[in-house]
Design an enzyme around this catalytic site. Sequence first.
Site, PDB file in Angstrom:
ATOM      1  N   ASP A 125       0.848  -1.196   0.000  1.00 47.44           N
ATOM      2  CA  ASP A 125       0.000   0.000   0.000  1.00 47.44           C
ATOM      3  C   ASP A 125       0.885   1.248   0.000  1.00 47.44           C
ATOM      4  O   ASP A 125       2.046   1.197   0.431  1.00 47.44           O
ATOM      5  CB  ASP A 125      -0.862   0.049   1.275  1.00 47.44           C
ATOM      6  CG  ASP A 125      -2.048  -0.911   1.225  1.00 47.44           C
ATOM      7  OD1 ASP A 125      -2.403  -1.402   0.147  1.00 47.44           O
ATOM      8  OD2 ASP A 125      -2.631  -1.150   2.313  1.00 47.44           O
ATOM      9  N   ARG A 176      -1.274  -0.599  -8.487  1.00 48.86           N
ATOM     10  CA  ARG A 176      -2.630  -0.162  -8.152  1.00 48.86           C
ATOM     11  C   ARG A 176      -2.638   1.355  -8.255  1.00 48.86           C
ATOM     12  O   ARG A 176      -1.819   2.019  -7.633  1.00 48.86           O
ATOM     13  CB  ARG A 176      -2.998  -0.583  -6.728  1.00 48.86           C
ATOM     14  CG  ARG A 176      -4.357  -0.007  -6.286  1.00 48.86           C
ATOM     15  CD  ARG A 176      -4.545  -0.081  -4.771  1.00 48.86           C
ATOM     16  NE  ARG A 176      -4.580  -1.435  -4.281  1.00 48.86           N
ATOM     17  CZ  ARG A 176      -4.224  -1.770  -3.024  1.00 48.86           C
ATOM     18  NH1 ARG A 176      -3.798  -0.855  -2.183  1.00 48.86           N
ATOM     19  NH2 ARG A 176      -4.273  -3.027  -2.643  1.00 48.86           N
TER      20      ARG A 176
HETATM   21  P1  FDA Z   1     -14.631   9.113  -4.378  1.00 39.77           P
HETATM   22  O1  FDA Z   1     -14.123   9.282  -2.986  1.00 39.77           O
HETATM   23  O2  FDA Z   1     -15.021  10.329  -5.141  1.00 39.77           O
HETATM   24  O3  FDA Z   1     -15.834   8.099  -4.306  1.00 39.77           O
HETATM   25  C1  FDA Z   1     -16.718   7.889  -5.392  1.00 39.77           C
HETATM   26  C2  FDA Z   1     -18.034   7.428  -4.832  1.00 39.77           C
HETATM   27  O4  FDA Z   1     -17.876   6.176  -4.149  1.00 39.77           O
HETATM   28  C3  FDA Z   1     -18.624   8.352  -3.768  1.00 39.77           C
HETATM   29  O5  FDA Z   1     -19.366   9.394  -4.333  1.00 39.77           O
HETATM   30  C4  FDA Z   1     -19.477   7.392  -2.980  1.00 39.77           C
HETATM   31  O6  FDA Z   1     -20.689   7.125  -3.654  1.00 39.77           O
HETATM   32  C5  FDA Z   1     -18.662   6.137  -2.982  1.00 39.77           C
HETATM   33  N1  FDA Z   1     -17.779   6.070  -1.806  1.00 39.77           N
HETATM   34  C6  FDA Z   1     -16.456   6.257  -1.783  1.00 39.77           C
HETATM   35  N2  FDA Z   1     -15.971   6.049  -0.546  1.00 39.77           N
HETATM   36  C7  FDA Z   1     -17.035   5.734   0.222  1.00 39.77           C
HETATM   37  C8  FDA Z   1     -17.171   5.382   1.578  1.00 39.77           C
HETATM   38  N3  FDA Z   1     -16.119   5.319   2.413  1.00 39.77           N
HETATM   39  N4  FDA Z   1     -18.408   5.091   2.050  1.00 39.77           N
HETATM   40  C9  FDA Z   1     -19.475   5.116   1.225  1.00 39.77           C
HETATM   41  N5  FDA Z   1     -19.410   5.438  -0.089  1.00 39.77           N
HETATM   42  C10 FDA Z   1     -18.198   5.736  -0.580  1.00 39.77           C
HETATM   43  N6  FDA Z   1      -5.361   5.244  -0.899  1.00 39.77           N
HETATM   44  C11 FDA Z   1      -4.048   5.458  -0.592  1.00 39.77           C
HETATM   45  O7  FDA Z   1      -3.667   6.596  -0.331  1.00 39.77           O
HETATM   46  N7  FDA Z   1      -3.175   4.406  -0.566  1.00 39.77           N
HETATM   47  C12 FDA Z   1      -3.570   3.134  -0.861  1.00 39.77           C
HETATM   48  O8  FDA Z   1      -2.737   2.224  -0.830  1.00 39.77           O
HETATM   49  C13 FDA Z   1      -4.935   2.909  -1.182  1.00 39.77           C
HETATM   50  N8  FDA Z   1      -5.387   1.662  -1.458  1.00 39.77           N
HETATM   51  C14 FDA Z   1      -6.677   1.508  -1.929  1.00 39.77           C
HETATM   52  C15 FDA Z   1      -7.118   0.249  -2.339  1.00 39.77           C
HETATM   53  C16 FDA Z   1      -8.373   0.105  -2.895  1.00 39.77           C
HETATM   54  C17 FDA Z   1      -8.826  -1.243  -3.357  1.00 39.77           C
HETATM   55  C18 FDA Z   1      -9.228   1.244  -3.048  1.00 39.77           C
HETATM   56  C19 FDA Z   1     -10.571   1.134  -3.712  1.00 39.77           C
HETATM   57  C20 FDA Z   1      -8.818   2.458  -2.597  1.00 39.77           C
HETATM   58  C21 FDA Z   1      -7.558   2.604  -2.010  1.00 39.77           C
HETATM   59  N9  FDA Z   1      -7.133   3.824  -1.524  1.00 39.77           N
HETATM   60  C22 FDA Z   1      -5.816   4.003  -1.194  1.00 39.77           C
HETATM   61  C23 FDA Z   1      -8.103   4.921  -1.294  1.00 39.77           C
HETATM   62  C24 FDA Z   1      -8.209   5.837  -2.467  1.00 39.77           C
HETATM   63  O9  FDA Z   1      -7.034   6.594  -2.582  1.00 39.77           O
HETATM   64  C25 FDA Z   1      -9.390   6.798  -2.290  1.00 39.77           C
HETATM   65  O10 FDA Z   1      -9.189   7.547  -1.128  1.00 39.77           O
HETATM   66  C26 FDA Z   1     -10.735   6.087  -2.217  1.00 39.77           C
HETATM   67  O11 FDA Z   1     -10.816   5.038  -3.123  1.00 39.77           O
HETATM   68  C27 FDA Z   1     -11.868   7.071  -2.554  1.00 39.77           C
HETATM   69  O12 FDA Z   1     -11.697   7.588  -3.835  1.00 39.77           O
HETATM   70  P2  FDA Z   1     -12.612   7.151  -5.094  1.00 39.77           P
HETATM   71  O13 FDA Z   1     -11.731   7.124  -6.287  1.00 39.77           O
HETATM   72  O14 FDA Z   1     -13.327   5.916  -4.790  1.00 39.77           O
HETATM   73  O15 FDA Z   1     -13.586   8.385  -5.322  1.00 39.77           O
END
Ligand code: FDA
Length: 303
Positions: A125, A176
Amino acid sequence: MRVVDRAIVRLLPTVPRPVVQRLSARYIAGPTLDDARRTVAGLNAEGKMATVDVLGEVVTRPEEAEAIASAYHSALDAIAGDHLDANVSVKLTALGLQIDLDLCRSLLATVVADATARGIFVRIDMEDSSCTDDTLLLYRELREAGRDNVGVVLQSCLRRTLADADALADLRPSVRICKGIYVEPPSIAYQGRDQIRENFVHVLDALLEAGCHVAVATHDEWLLERALERVAEMSRDEYELQMLLGVREERASQLVAEGHRLRVYVPYGEKWYEYSLRRLQENPSLAGMLAKAAVLRAVPGRN
Ligand code: FDA
């Protein structure tokens, strides 16, 4: 994040821990390895792969880092023993990165060696920007030592990330790509949603161009659509989609039904607090959830 949301997020550390635990239960398999095993088996039955994370980060004593490494050995044993379709995700601060780089290097090497022996992949990560250089260094060392079952994470919020993707290209890494969850200053990180999205797409394009295996980790529909356009002509083994446990589960099932490989991040363990705060701060319904929790707390006999 809108200004009003930032104000609510700032309140989070004042929320009592039992309330945080209740509100974040959906994001965590449970306190024990058995909880993780059951969760992963359930996901596998739905056609979803998993990556198992032992909760814990920023440890301050070597014994704590050793305990986390030992928990990873147990997790690898369970994955192999139960024939689960899962790999592991490791945070280097949990393996002592902020205590001593050599300690972290050696604990990571033991986890990776164990995983190699069992044919299991290890994703490192990415944490806050104070860890980026060391994380990329340890990743490179492992790959140059012939460990091909290791991958890394890049964060599109960081201005340096496109250069990092280029610098890694000679390794044809498994990456990732995610937005990045840690709060970083504007001098090193994009702050606006659109810039972070745009950079995500640029980095994704650069990785695909370099022939890397990409894991697109997002729940953002706009980004998912951009990613799906790009992988449309690729074979399903050349990429994967990733989501977090408890987030957009129906969309995840739909993507699996459409034939994509999708992996769910499954955290388990006793040290749930920091991870839970990060997930709650990204939940668009946070304000309503906190308001409801406050109302319920005010009702005699509840909570
Ligand atoms: P965004 O936050 O805009 O979410 C899009 C939509 O998804 C939201 O509008 C909502 O509907 C839904 N959603 C998202 N989060 C939600 C929640 N907690 N509860 C309910 N609904 C929610 N970061 C990092 O810094 N280092 C890492 O190693 C990782 N590893 C990682 C692994 C995996 C498998 C994922 C999916 C994510 C990570 N992340 C991470 C976190 C990543 O950087 C980011 O903070 C989150 O994925 C949220 O960003 P989105 O791209 O999903 O968009």
